[in-house]
Motif scaffolding. Sequence first.
Motif, PDB file in Angstrom:
ATOM      1  N   THR A  76      35.838  31.175  45.664  1.00 32.93           N
ATOM      2  CA  THR A  76      36.165  32.563  45.317  1.00 32.93           C
ATOM      3  C   THR A  76      37.081  32.615  44.106  1.00 32.93           C
ATOM      4  O   THR A  76      36.886  33.426  43.187  1.00 32.93           O
ATOM      5  N   PHE A  77      38.069  31.744  44.095  1.00 31.96           N
ATOM      6  CA  PHE A  77      39.008  31.648  42.977  1.00 31.96           C
ATOM      7  C   PHE A  77      38.262  31.371  41.665  1.00 31.96           C
ATOM      8  O   PHE A  77      38.444  32.067  40.655  1.00 31.96           O
ATOM      9  N   ALA A  78      37.382  30.353  41.683  1.00 32.53           N
ATOM     10  CA  ALA A  78      36.636  29.998  40.472  1.00 32.53           C
ATOM     11  C   ALA A  78      35.682  31.113  40.059  1.00 32.53           C
ATOM     12  O   ALA A  78      35.495  31.376  38.856  1.00 32.53           O
ATOM     13  N   HIS A  79      35.094  31.778  41.046  1.00 26.95           N
ATOM     14  CA  HIS A  79      34.148  32.866  40.752  1.00 26.95           C
ATOM     15  C   HIS A  79      34.811  33.990  39.953  1.00 26.95           C
ATOM     16  O   HIS A  79      34.235  34.492  38.977  1.00 26.95           O
ATOM     17  N   HIS A  80      36.014  34.379  40.360  1.00 19.93           N
ATOM     18  CA  HIS A  80      36.682  35.493  39.678  1.00 19.93           C
ATOM     19  C   HIS A  80      37.089  35.115  38.253  1.00 19.93           C
ATOM     20  O   HIS A  80      37.060  35.969  37.346  1.00 19.93           O
ATOM     21  N   ILE A  81      37.460  33.860  38.042  1.00 22.09           N
ATOM     22  CA  ILE A  81      37.774  33.422  36.686  1.00 22.09           C
ATOM     23  C   ILE A  81      36.508  33.414  35.835  1.00 22.09           C
ATOM     24  O   ILE A  81      36.501  33.888  34.691  1.00 22.09           O
ATOM     25  N   GLU A  82      35.437  32.879  36.390  1.00 24.81           N
ATOM     26  CA  GLU A  82      34.172  32.827  35.646  1.00 24.81           C
ATOM     27  C   GLU A  82      33.682  34.232  35.297  1.00 24.81           C
ATOM     28  O   GLU A  82      33.187  34.476  34.187  1.00 24.81           O
ATOM     29  N   ARG A 289      45.876  38.324  53.855  1.00 24.14           N
ATOM     30  CA  ARG A 289      44.993  38.368  52.688  1.00 24.14           C
ATOM     31  C   ARG A 289      45.703  37.797  51.470  1.00 24.14           C
ATOM     32  O   ARG A 289      46.731  38.297  51.038  1.00 24.14           O
ATOM     33  N   TYR A 290      45.124  36.756  50.940  1.00 28.56           N
ATOM     34  CA  TYR A 290      45.597  36.124  49.715  1.00 28.56           C
ATOM     35  C   TYR A 290      44.965  36.898  48.553  1.00 28.56           C
ATOM     36  O   TYR A 290      43.747  36.943  48.440  1.00 28.56           O
ATOM     37  N   PRO A 291      45.744  37.504  47.666  1.00 28.93           N
ATOM     38  CA  PRO A 291      45.166  38.321  46.588  1.00 28.93           C
ATOM     39  C   PRO A 291      44.552  37.457  45.485  1.00 28.93           C
ATOM     40  O   PRO A 291      44.965  37.506  44.321  1.00 28.93           O
ATOM     41  N   ILE A 292      43.562  36.652  45.862  1.00 30.79           N
ATOM     42  CA  ILE A 292      43.037  35.633  44.955  1.00 30.79           C
ATOM     43  C   ILE A 292      42.366  36.239  43.737  1.00 30.79           C
ATOM     44  O   ILE A 292      42.429  35.687  42.640  1.00 30.79           O
ATOM     45  N   SER A 293      41.701  37.376  43.899  1.00 31.20           N
ATOM     46  CA  SER A 293      41.026  37.999  42.764  1.00 31.20           C
ATOM     47  C   SER A 293      42.039  38.380  41.686  1.00 31.20           C
ATOM     48  O   SER A 293      41.867  38.054  40.500  1.00 31.20           O
ATOM     49  N   MET A 294      43.095  39.074  42.085  1.00 28.88           N
ATOM     50  CA  MET A 294      44.120  39.488  41.124  1.00 28.88           C
ATOM     51  C   MET A 294      44.819  38.290  40.495  1.00 28.88           C
ATOM     52  O   MET A 294      45.071  38.262  39.285  1.00 28.88           O
ATOM     53  N   ALA A 296      43.673  35.160  40.174  1.00 29.43           N
ATOM     54  CA  ALA A 296      42.763  34.407  39.306  1.00 29.43           C
ATOM     55  C   ALA A 296      42.618  35.090  37.950  1.00 29.43           C
ATOM     56  O   ALA A 296      42.662  34.444  36.893  1.00 29.43           O
ATOM     57  N   GLN A 297      42.444  36.405  37.977  1.00 26.14           N
ATOM     58  CA  GLN A 297      42.291  37.140  36.724  1.00 26.14           C
ATOM     59  C   GLN A 297      43.573  37.116  35.898  1.00 26.14           C
ATOM     60  O   GLN A 297      43.534  37.010  34.661  1.00 26.14           O
ATOM     61  N   ALA A 298      44.730  37.195  36.580  1.00 26.10           N
ATOM     62  CA  ALA A 298      46.009  37.136  35.865  1.00 26.10           C
ATOM     63  C   ALA A 298      46.180  35.778  35.195  1.00 26.10           C
ATOM     64  O   ALA A 298      46.571  35.681  34.025  1.00 26.10           O
ATOM     65  N   ALA A 299      45.882  34.703  35.949  1.00 30.21           N
ATOM     66  CA  ALA A 299      46.031  33.353  35.396  1.00 30.21           C
ATOM     67  C   ALA A 299      45.101  33.131  34.207  1.00 30.21           C
ATOM     68  O   ALA A 299      45.509  32.576  33.177  1.00 30.21           O
ATOM     69  N   ALA A 300      43.842  33.562  34.335  1.00 30.85           N
ATOM     70  CA  ALA A 300      42.882  33.380  33.238  1.00 30.85           C
ATOM     71  C   ALA A 300      43.299  34.183  32.009  1.00 30.85           C
ATOM     72  O   ALA A 300      43.169  33.707  30.870  1.00 30.85           O
ATOM     73  N   THR A 301      43.810  35.383  32.220  1.00 29.87           N
ATOM     74  CA  THR A 301      44.238  36.222  31.095  1.00 29.87           C
ATOM     75  C   THR A 301      45.397  35.578  30.342  1.00 29.87           C
ATOM     76  O   THR A 301      45.407  35.530  29.101  1.00 29.87           O
ATOM     77  N   ILE A 302      46.371  35.044  31.085  1.00 28.19           N
ATOM     78  CA  ILE A 302      47.507  34.374  30.443  1.00 28.19           C
ATOM     79  C   ILE A 302      47.023  33.153  29.672  1.00 28.19           C
ATOM     80  O   ILE A 302      47.463  32.893  28.546  1.00 28.19           O
ATOM     81  N   ALA A 303      46.096  32.387  30.269  1.00 26.55           N
ATOM     82  CA  ALA A 303      45.576  31.189  29.607  1.00 26.55           C
ATOM     83  C   ALA A 303      44.873  31.542  28.300  1.00 26.55           C
ATOM     84  O   ALA A 303      45.088  30.900  27.267  1.00 26.55           O
TER      85      ALA A 303
END
Length: 334
Positions: A76-82, A289-294, A296-303
Amino acid sequence: MVTIKDIAKAANVSQATVSRVINNGPKVGPAKRAHVQRIMDELGYRPNLAARAFVTNKFTSLGVLVPEILDPFMATFAHHIEKLCQSMGLQTFITSGHNDVTKEKLAIEHLLDHRVSAMVLHSKVISDEDLLKYSELCPGLVLINRLVPGLEERCVWLDNRMGSELVVEYLFSMGHREFAYINSDFEIDDPQLRLKGVKSCLTRHNVKLPNSAIAYAPPFHEGGAQAVESLMARGTKFTALVTYNDAMAVGAMNFMLDQGMHIPRDVSVVGFDDVVYARDARPQLTTMRYPISMMAQAAATIAIQSAQQQTIDPTIQRKYTPSLIRRQSVIERM
């Protein structure tokens, strides 16, 4: 750190020649190019990927490191980044390290070798010191679910301890006083932090969690079954079972159901993560609930913004707290 100047001196060529080799530029013959490349390899040189992307005006990919690709949470984590990268026209390279230091380092170095200038790493076993070194090689490197001193602005993390405290507080409000905990046996900080949260909250309520009420196993479905079987074999009494993650929770519930027990009448169970099978379990699993979608998107945006040498959006959240999702696996004790 090896510089272009060091390579030029060792290869007895100009810095301009080294630069052309690094950027695959013209005006360098095959023999000289091979000679410079050999010196670079011998010295262990890695280009500054952010600077290279800036000079060539090329930024096309983002790397993702996860412990296990088959883990539903990590998938799920990888999916949201992709998904985010696809919307920006970027390619995603996903690799796994299996919670092994050597394998994780090798995976990161492969990404560096392929000129990936932005990375999101879910790494729990590489030392802080080594991660700091990798961050110098790749300024678009961001860590998820980990807080490393010196890299705070490039960390997106979850308050695991607070999450477990919220679980216990909820169960206590539902009348439970006899607790057991099944935990991951992986030697990373998440299991330790979640156990600390459980113990901390119970201590505030003057309830002790003896070692006999804690069982360790691999953090998968089978591990949950093994852990709860161990608790029952010890004769541990509990009306509330707190678990490291949803996979262990479902495995434990299935084992207890196979023993003729009723969930939640005999034992209430709470998971952690809220992956897809938490909703598909019978009974449906109450979980955090782990807010993994938010995240993952935050981490990818910073990167991505770091790799492109942009100003990081100051509104991006870095610390997250999980939230309780109430379903059918918990009942009030009268």
